[in-house]
Design a protein around this motif. Structure first.
Motif, PDB file in Angstrom:
ATOM      1  N   LEU A  11      14.442   8.632  70.300  1.00 34.05           N
ATOM      2  CA  LEU A  11      15.416   9.538  70.374  1.00 34.05           C
ATOM      3  C   LEU A  11      15.142  10.289  68.971  1.00 34.05           C
ATOM      4  CD1 LEU A  11      17.598  11.367  71.551  1.00 34.05           C
ATOM      5  CD2 LEU A  11      19.360   9.420  70.875  1.00 34.05           C
ATOM      6  N   ALA A  12      15.207   9.308  67.927  1.00 34.24           N
ATOM      7  CA  ALA A  12      15.215   9.625  66.349  1.00 34.24           C
ATOM      8  C   ALA A  12      13.953  10.809  66.174  1.00 34.24           C
ATOM      9  CB  ALA A  12      15.244   8.580  65.602  1.00 34.24           C
ATOM     10  N   LYS A  13      12.675  10.414  66.807  1.00 30.15           N
ATOM     11  CA  LYS A  13      11.658  11.351  66.412  1.00 30.15           C
ATOM     12  C   LYS A  13      11.825  12.354  67.278  1.00 30.15           C
ATOM     13  CE  LYS A  13       8.362   7.385  65.906  1.00 30.15           C
ATOM     14  NZ  LYS A  13       7.077   6.868  66.575  1.00 30.15           N
ATOM     15  N   GLU A  14      12.193  12.582  68.397  1.00 34.86           N
ATOM     16  CA  GLU A  14      12.737  13.862  68.985  1.00 34.86           C
ATOM     17  C   GLU A  14      13.590  14.799  68.252  1.00 34.86           C
ATOM     18  OE1 GLU A  14      13.381  13.744  73.343  1.00 34.86           O
ATOM     19  OE2 GLU A  14      11.856  11.894  73.563  1.00 34.86           O
ATOM     20  N   PHE A  15      14.534  14.036  67.948  1.00 33.47           N
ATOM     21  CA  PHE A  15      15.267  14.862  67.164  1.00 33.47           C
ATOM     22  C   PHE A  15      14.806  15.332  65.917  1.00 33.47           C
ATOM     23  CE2 PHE A  15      19.081  15.135  64.191  1.00 33.47           C
ATOM     24  CZ  PHE A  15      19.833  16.029  64.669  1.00 33.47           C
ATOM     25  N   ILE A  16      13.892  14.527  65.088  1.00 33.74           N
ATOM     26  CA  ILE A  16      13.428  15.200  63.832  1.00 33.74           C
ATOM     27  C   ILE A  16      12.290  16.433  64.109  1.00 33.74           C
ATOM     28  CG2 ILE A  16      11.757  14.647  62.071  1.00 33.74           C
ATOM     29  CD1 ILE A  16      13.130  11.702  61.947  1.00 33.74           C
ATOM     30  N   LEU A  17      11.689  16.159  65.402  1.00 34.61           N
ATOM     31  CA  LEU A  17      10.575  17.270  65.631  1.00 34.61           C
ATOM     32  C   LEU A  17      11.596  18.542  66.326  1.00 34.61           C
ATOM     33  CD1 LEU A  17       8.159  15.253  67.971  1.00 34.61           C
ATOM     34  CD2 LEU A  17       7.844  16.245  65.538  1.00 34.61           C
ATOM     35  N   PHE A  18      12.616  18.313  66.748  1.00 32.58           N
ATOM     36  CA  PHE A  18      13.439  19.393  67.094  1.00 32.58           C
ATOM     37  C   PHE A  18      13.965  20.142  65.617  1.00 32.58           C
ATOM     38  CE2 PHE A  18      17.938  20.786  67.191  1.00 32.58           C
ATOM     39  CZ  PHE A  18      17.711  21.706  68.243  1.00 32.58           C
ATOM     40  N   LEU A  19      14.311  19.291  64.873  1.00 31.65           N
ATOM     41  CA  LEU A  19      14.682  19.977  63.556  1.00 31.65           C
ATOM     42  C   LEU A  19      13.778  20.702  62.781  1.00 31.65           C
ATOM     43  CD1 LEU A  19      16.947  17.017  61.942  1.00 31.65           C
ATOM     44  CD2 LEU A  19      17.824  19.179  63.166  1.00 31.65           C
ATOM     45  N   LYS A  20      12.366  20.270  63.030  1.00 29.93           N
ATOM     46  CA  LYS A  20      11.488  20.814  62.401  1.00 29.93           C
ATOM     47  C   LYS A  20      11.113  22.249  63.108  1.00 29.93           C
ATOM     48  CE  LYS A  20       8.941  16.923  60.113  1.00 29.93           C
ATOM     49  NZ  LYS A  20       7.689  16.143  60.052  1.00 29.93           N
ATOM     50  N   GLU A  21      10.931  22.289  64.367  1.00 32.89           N
ATOM     51  CA  GLU A  21      10.622  23.474  65.216  1.00 32.89           C
ATOM     52  C   GLU A  21      11.500  24.246  65.261  1.00 32.89           C
ATOM     53  OE1 GLU A  21       9.733  24.115  69.754  1.00 32.89           O
ATOM     54  OE2 GLU A  21       9.097  22.186  69.295  1.00 32.89           O
ATOM     55  N   ARG A  22      13.039  24.008  65.190  1.00 30.16           N
ATOM     56  CA  ARG A  22      13.752  25.093  65.297  1.00 30.16           C
ATOM     57  C   ARG A  22      14.502  25.440  63.816  1.00 30.16           C
ATOM     58  NH1 ARG A  22      14.245  26.770  70.852  1.00 30.16           N
ATOM     59  NH2 ARG A  22      13.925  25.021  71.982  1.00 30.16           N
ATOM     60  N   LYS A  23      13.761  24.719  62.594  1.00 34.84           N
ATOM     61  CA  LYS A  23      14.296  24.955  61.429  1.00 34.84           C
ATOM     62  C   LYS A  23      15.941  24.897  61.230  1.00 34.84           C
ATOM     63  CE  LYS A  23      10.361  27.133  60.104  1.00 34.84           C
ATOM     64  NZ  LYS A  23       9.472  26.090  60.471  1.00 34.84           N
ATOM     65  N   LYS A  24      16.299  23.645  61.773  1.00 33.36           N
ATOM     66  CA  LYS A  24      17.847  23.472  61.705  1.00 33.36           C
ATOM     67  C   LYS A  24      18.221  22.339  60.699  1.00 33.36           C
ATOM     68  CE  LYS A  24      18.948  25.860  65.554  1.00 33.36           C
ATOM     69  NZ  LYS A  24      19.693  26.993  65.750  1.00 33.36           N
ATOM     70  N   PHE A  25      17.737  22.554  59.440  1.00 29.57           N
ATOM     71  CA  PHE A  25      17.858  21.413  58.498  1.00 29.57           C
ATOM     72  C   PHE A  25      19.121  21.352  57.930  1.00 29.57           C
ATOM     73  CE2 PHE A  25      13.322  22.943  57.847  1.00 29.57           C
ATOM     74  CZ  PHE A  25      12.481  21.800  58.410  1.00 29.57           C
ATOM     75  N   TRP A  26      20.016  22.441  58.434  1.00 29.51           N
ATOM     76  CA  TRP A  26      21.320  22.244  57.785  1.00 29.51           C
ATOM     77  C   TRP A  26      22.026  21.181  58.605  1.00 29.51           C
ATOM     78  CZ3 TRP A  26      24.626  23.409  61.839  1.00 29.51           C
ATOM     79  CH2 TRP A  26      24.015  24.167  62.889  1.00 29.51           C
ATOM     80  N   LEU A  27      21.549  20.625  59.769  1.00 31.14           N
ATOM     81  CA  LEU A  27      22.424  19.793  60.520  1.00 31.14           C
ATOM     82  C   LEU A  27      22.028  18.412  59.970  1.00 31.14           C
ATOM     83  CD1 LEU A  27      21.282  20.576  64.202  1.00 31.14           C
ATOM     84  CD2 LEU A  27      23.386  20.717  63.373  1.00 31.14           C
ATOM     85  N   ILE A  28      21.056  18.228  59.235  1.00 30.07           N
ATOM     86  CA  ILE A  28      20.849  16.745  58.585  1.00 30.07           C
ATOM     87  C   ILE A  28      22.089  16.347  57.626  1.00 30.07           C
ATOM     88  CG2 ILE A  28      19.438  15.613  57.002  1.00 30.07           C
ATOM     89  CD1 ILE A  28      17.201  17.334  57.790  1.00 30.07           C
ATOM     90  N   PRO A  29      22.566  17.062  56.800  1.00 26.95           N
ATOM     91  CA  PRO A  29      24.065  16.476  56.292  1.00 26.95           C
ATOM     92  C   PRO A  29      25.045  16.024  57.209  1.00 26.95           C
ATOM     93  CG  PRO A  29      22.980  18.289  55.230  1.00 26.95           C
ATOM     94  CD  PRO A  29      22.454  18.234  56.486  1.00 26.95           C
ATOM     95  N   ILE A  30      25.303  16.837  58.270  1.00 30.43           N
ATOM     96  CA  ILE A  30      26.258  16.628  59.258  1.00 30.43           C
ATOM     97  C   ILE A  30      25.984  15.410  59.887  1.00 30.43           C
ATOM     98  CG2 ILE A  30      27.301  17.666  61.368  1.00 30.43           C
ATOM     99  CD1 ILE A  30      26.781  20.334  60.418  1.00 30.43           C
ATOM    100  N   ILE A  31      24.844  14.945  60.566  1.00 36.59           N
ATOM    101  CA  ILE A  31      24.358  13.936  61.236  1.00 36.59           C
ATOM    102  C   ILE A  31      24.610  12.520  60.167  1.00 36.59           C
ATOM    103  CG2 ILE A  31      22.778  12.472  62.394  1.00 36.59           C
ATOM    104  CD1 ILE A  31      23.732  14.941  63.818  1.00 36.59           C
ATOM    105  N   ILE A  32      24.090  12.836  58.903  1.00 37.78           N
ATOM    106  CA  ILE A  32      24.272  11.836  57.874  1.00 37.78           C
ATOM    107  C   ILE A  32      25.718  11.414  57.854  1.00 37.78           C
ATOM    108  CG2 ILE A  32      24.062  10.993  55.522  1.00 37.78           C
ATOM    109  CD1 ILE A  32      21.490  12.693  55.738  1.00 37.78           C
TER     110      ILE A  32
END
Length: 57
Positions: A11-32
């Motif tokens: 699941l973590a790898k899929e989420f990272i791939l989703f963030l890279k593909e969709r350019k949703k890097f702003w979600l990383i601080p929220i998840i942390i």
């Protein structure tokens, strides 16, 4: 039943791939922050530190 490459990804790898593909890097601080608050609540439950943590919120 044969497993495909997509089902082998965690699941973590899929989420990272989703963030890279969709350019949703702003979600990383929220998840942390969500993960950190969750860990804080789990570790504080039933401990002596719990009353002090409740004052933070």
């Amino acid at each position: 039943m044969e497993e495909t490459e997509e089902t082998k990804l965690s699941l973590a790898k899929e989420f990272i791939l989703f963030l890279k593909e969709r350019k949703k890097f702003w979600l990383i601080p929220i998840i942390i922050v969500f993960f950190g608050v969750g860990l804080l609540l789990v570790f504080a439950q039933g401990s002596v530190v719990a009353p002090f943590i409740y004052t933070l919120f």
